[in-house]
Design an enzyme around this catalytic site. Sequence first.
Site, PDB file in Angstrom:
ATOM      1  CE  LYS A 102      -4.619   0.113   0.230  1.00 20.73           C
ATOM      2  NZ  LYS A 102      -5.135  -0.458  -0.845  1.00 20.73           N
ATOM      3  CE  LYS A 131      -8.643  -6.463  -8.112  1.00 22.59           C
ATOM      4  NZ  LYS A 131      -8.915  -5.515  -7.114  1.00 22.59           N
ATOM      5  CE  LYS A 148     -10.892   3.775  -3.286  1.00 19.72           C
ATOM      6  NZ  LYS A 148     -10.825   2.407  -2.804  1.00 19.72           N
TER       7      LYS A 148
END
Length: 326
Positions: free
Chosen positions: A112, A193, A196
């Site tokens: 992340k 995929k 957002k």
Amino acid sequence: MDRVLSGMQSSGKVHLGNLVGALQNWVKLQEKYDCYYFVADWHALTTGYANPAALHDSVIDLLVNYIAAGLDPDKCTIFLQSRILEHAELHLLLSMITPVGWLERVPTYKEKQQELQDRDLSNYGFLGYPLLQTADIIIYRAKYVPVGVDQVPHLEISREIARRFNNFYGEVFPEPDALLTQFPKVPGVDGRKMSKSYGNAIYLSDSPKEVEQKIRTMTTDPARVKRTDKGDPELSPVFQLHKVFSTKEEQAEVAEGCRTAGIGCIDCKKVLIKNVFTMLEPIWQKRAELLNNPDQLHAIVDKGNDKARKVAQETMQLVRKAMGLY
Ligand code: TRP
């Protein structure tokens, strides 16, 4: 009845991938289990702390979509994480027994940070993300946690922390199991995929016009330039979406039409638009109803919060006692 718990982080709008990949499965589970579904708004702050306005909007969007997608407040418990302060207490207490190295080694921690390089993720709360998630789960002594494969490392550390707690203080927590759901991968309008962050998503909050527009402007097989060119459906993102939303017969028909140039790309897209509309229409209707009637939404969530809080408080009594607190 075994207890099931799951949640979504409120950091963005709900898209078709979330609907097909998670929410529709949650809806099925509410028939068979004692289900607790919540909005993880504290988790959204771990990466989104600098943007509270966006957080606020997505909490409402998520709650509305949970119900619009078919979660029934008479069958399951719908609640908001930040209204159940016991999650924070358990998170603190678990932090006493959690080695920092365990958290640093969770693969999503570094991933992340790589993915969100524009944000400063050196904050303490972000490192503790999986620990807060552990508290969310075990405070309900949940047996099953329906999640996608991306969440498996989080479930793994949840089990390890539950085990470590039980070793120190006696059996309080069952070790939760991931309930991995086999669901079709939903590609976005560009074939990657649906996400957002790629800007390729169809949202439940999109208007019919927006949905239609997004599908109409999708790319297809790049080799199919003219209407008379034959195409390969496997190279078209539109066909990938047909695999999720259309019947086998429709898939066969549009594939054949594409290969033979019997139909044009717009004809193919029209079938997809029809099917996506069929899935979204009841959701649009329910969304409008809830958004026009905030009192109804608040009543549902208040009731869910009260029910969740009761369970969480029961667990915390056991935890405090086990840890030598008053
Ligand atoms: N990490 C989950 C997500 O990315 C959200 C979440 C927080 C969660 N706590 C949870 C999921 C507990 C399942 C159980 O959306």
